[in-house]
Design an enzyme around this catalytic site. Structure first.
Site, PDB file in Angstrom:
ATOM      1  N   CYS A  73      18.419  30.797  91.426  1.00  0.00           N
ATOM      2  CA  CYS A  73      18.991  32.112  91.719  1.00  0.00           C
ATOM      3  C   CYS A  73      18.817  32.433  93.200  1.00  0.00           C
ATOM      4  CB  CYS A  73      18.279  33.167  90.882  1.00  0.00           C
ATOM      5  SG  CYS A  73      18.760  34.824  91.316  1.00  0.00           S
ATOM      6  N   CYS A  79      14.736  40.124  93.752  1.00  0.00           N
ATOM      7  CA  CYS A  79      14.681  40.640  92.377  1.00  0.00           C
ATOM      8  C   CYS A  79      13.243  40.596  91.872  1.00  0.00           C
ATOM      9  CB  CYS A  79      15.589  39.787  91.512  1.00  0.00           C
ATOM     10  SG  CYS A  79      15.423  40.072  89.760  1.00  0.00           S
ATOM     11  N   CYS A  82      11.689  37.129  88.409  1.00  0.00           N
ATOM     12  CA  CYS A  82      11.028  35.815  88.464  1.00  0.00           C
ATOM     13  C   CYS A  82      10.106  35.773  89.670  1.00  0.00           C
ATOM     14  CB  CYS A  82      12.048  34.701  88.660  1.00  0.00           C
ATOM     15  SG  CYS A  82      13.261  34.603  87.362  1.00  0.00           S
ATOM     16  N   CYS A 165      22.275  36.598  86.038  1.00  0.00           N
ATOM     17  CA  CYS A 165      20.863  36.224  86.082  1.00  0.00           C
ATOM     18  C   CYS A 165      20.675  34.825  85.503  1.00  0.00           C
ATOM     19  CB  CYS A 165      20.066  37.238  85.267  1.00  0.00           C
ATOM     20  SG  CYS A 165      18.387  36.723  84.931  1.00  0.00           S
ATOM     21  N   GLN A 304      11.707  39.015  69.831  1.00  0.00           N
ATOM     22  CA  GLN A 304      11.258  38.105  70.895  1.00  0.00           C
ATOM     23  C   GLN A 304      12.444  37.657  71.742  1.00  0.00           C
ATOM     24  OE1 GLN A 304       8.159  37.153  71.636  1.00  0.00           O
ATOM     25  NE2 GLN A 304       7.068  38.054  69.921  1.00  0.00           N
ATOM     26  N   TYR A 333       0.048  44.182  64.151  1.00  0.00           N
ATOM     27  CA  TYR A 333       0.992  44.325  65.266  1.00  0.00           C
ATOM     28  C   TYR A 333       2.251  43.508  64.939  1.00  0.00           C
ATOM     29  CZ  TYR A 333      -3.537  45.402  67.389  1.00  0.00           C
ATOM     30  OH  TYR A 333      -4.781  45.895  67.654  1.00  0.00           O
ATOM     31  N   CYS A 430      -0.135  37.702  74.498  1.00  0.00           N
ATOM     32  CA  CYS A 430       0.741  37.615  75.668  1.00  0.00           C
ATOM     33  C   CYS A 430      -0.051  37.940  76.932  1.00  0.00           C
ATOM     34  CB  CYS A 430       1.931  38.552  75.506  1.00  0.00           C
ATOM     35  SG  CYS A 430       1.462  40.244  75.174  1.00  0.00           S
TER      36      CYS A 430
END
Ligand code: SAH
Length: 481
Positions: A73, A79, A82, A165, A304, A333, A430
């Site tokens: 990109c 941006c 990333c 993107c 997800q 969760y 995560c």
């Protein structure tokens, strides 16, 4: 010795920080250089100087790192999405694995030897681009007043125009261009945060990777879209368009979606499937088992974002749970019940707990859709529902799976898990820092780390998911500090 703002320094980048920035040292003074890659020799200008460290802007790469690659990109530096596109994918994975291990050792207080032994090699992506099934593009104007859609530049609300993107699906570009054309031709305005004026705030696009179905939702500051029929006509021309809707968000807020919306065309949901995979021992590869669970996803649903890696992550969680068909399993969760429904086919009974009522409605609907009858769902906080069900209703768990948000599990939830003493705990995380903190509590309470694996769900970014399996080994606390 410290340095001053605006000074230009030559520095060798030796490490990568948590935000993906390069870290180098000059006479022991640490420099954090965004966009510099580990192994680079760079020239960097100090933007903010502190006593023992400074932030600096990359001015020039003097000697490029062997791990430097050409980012896909062209906008990756502006941006905010990333952070590590210029780092080779292999190196990204290695860094993520080390980050997880370091957290387990430093924050969790586990011995390095133990962590090296239990952590299996990370599961990387076959294609670390084009993997996201969902994108939310803010709509606005550039400095010349031209209508644009794109992404917020890192930590700001300034929009970088980008309809293509590299992490998203190729359909995003055509859809966004059609929406911008529709807005221009029909004089539909974009919402402006500073003034609170204007209409279109965001465009949400979702794709079912297995079904191919596409969903478009325009989030507007109002309740009516002028000439909406024209937009529908334009978007319907696209193959696999399944759902076109509006969402109303009239608040002055950072939250993207409002509570209500209106379907303009098609179905309110798209479908997607998560296939069950069998991990091939000792490798990063998987084989299809032939089973799958189908999900109906609305614009509001949490789902997800990387379906290919999600299949691997949940298949590992299933493998780690080692179910025989008789177990009582709690999935804390649980969101829309993704893990619960995935495990249900192998368990006696599954219980899911989730704080968002709409997600539990989705979970129940998805259970019905798949003919799953041994899953029961509770709305509420894990740290309230689990103790209540345990103390008042005497529920039992053979296996507890948790998949908490970044802040990890609540203390009360961990404490109840320890009192319930399931044979196994599978922790899907995560954020490896809070994972490490919580594993310490569980291991001090009698659990032992058995296996773990990092699964990369977010190539080109600093995020990484981890799944860890623990078994109860009594109070002799094997995994000492
Ligand atoms: N396992 C699910 C969702 C994981 S994301 C999936 O893979 O799809 C974490 C979920 O925890 C979110 O759905 C969030 O709404 C929920 N959550 C956050 N705090 C919670 C709490 N205290 N108790 C129960 N659920 C909570």
């Amino acid at each position: 010795m410290g340095y001053q703002k605006n000074e230009l320094l030559k520095v060798v980048i030796e490490d990568i920080g948590n935000g993906g920035e390069g870290i180098g040292r000059v006479d022991g003074y640490a420099l954090f250089v965004k966009d510099a890659v580990i192994g680079d020799t760079v020239e960097a200008r100090i933007t903010k100087a502190k006593k023992s460290y400074a932030y600096a802007r990359l001015e020039k790469v003097l000697v490029p790192s062997p791990f430097r690659v050409e980012p896909k990109c062209p906008l990756h530096r502006q941006c905010g999405g990333c952070q590590i596109q210029a780092l080779s994918y292999e190196k990204q994975l290695e860094w993520k694995q080390n980050k997880v291990k370091n957290h387990l050792v430093r924050i969790g207080g586990f011995e390095k030897q133990l962590i090296d032994k239990i952590m299996e090699p990370p599961v990387g992506m076959d294609r670390p681009y084009g993997y996201r099934n969902k994108a939310q593009f803010p709509v606005g104007y550039d400095k010349d007043g031209t209508l644009i859609a794109g992404f917020y530049a890192g930590r700001t609300h300034h929009i970088v125009a980008n309809t293509d993107c590299a992490l998203g699906v190729p359909e995003n570009k055509e859809i966004l261009e059609r929406i911008l054309r529709f807005m221009e031709e029909n004089r539909v305005s974009a919402y402006e945060e500073e003034t609170g004026q204007g209409l279109v705030r965001h465009v949400l696009i979702r794709k079912g990777f297995h079904s191919g179905q596409l969903m478009v939702c325009l989030i507007i500051h109002g309740r009516e879209l002028p000439s909406a029929q024209k937009l529908v006509e334009s978007l319907c021309e696209l193959e696999n368009m399944t759902s076109v809707s509006l969402n109303f968000n009239e608040e002055n807020t950072n939250v993207i979606l409002g509570k209500d919306g209106k379907l303009l065309w098609g179905s309110p949901v798209i479908e997607d499937t998560i296939r069950e995979l069998l991990p091939n021992a000792g490798t990063g590869s998987f084989t299809e088992s032939g089973r799958a669970v189908t999900f109906r996803i609305s614009a509001q649903s949490f789902y997800q974002v990387n379906p290919e890696q999600t299949e691997k992550l949940y298949s590992l969680a299933l493998d780690y749970a080692g179910l025989t068909g008789r177990e009582s399993v709690w999935d804390l969760y649980c969101g829309i019940g993704t893990i619960s429904l995935f495990l249900a086919g192998h368990a006696g009974q599954v219980y899911g707990v989730e704080i968002v009522p709409q997600a539990i409605e989705d979970a129940r609907a998805n259970a019905r859709l798949n003919g799953i009858e041994n899953a029961e769902f509770f709305v509420g906080k894990a740290e309230e529902v689990l103790p209540r069900e345990y103390e008042q209703n005497g529920v039992h768990a053979d296996v507890i799976v948790v998949d908490p948000p970044r802040k990890g599990c609540d203390e009360k939830c961990l404490e109840t898990m320890l009192r319930m003493q399931p044979e196994k705990i599978v922790y899907v995380s995560c954020d490896s820092a809070t994972l490490a903190r919580d594993l310490r509590v569980l291991c001090d309470g009698g659990y032992e780390l058995v296996k773990g694996r990092a699964v990369d769900q977010f190539g080109q970014t600093v995020h990484v998911e981890v799944v860890i399996m623990m078994t109860y080994c009594g109070s002799d606390k094997k995994n000492k500090r």
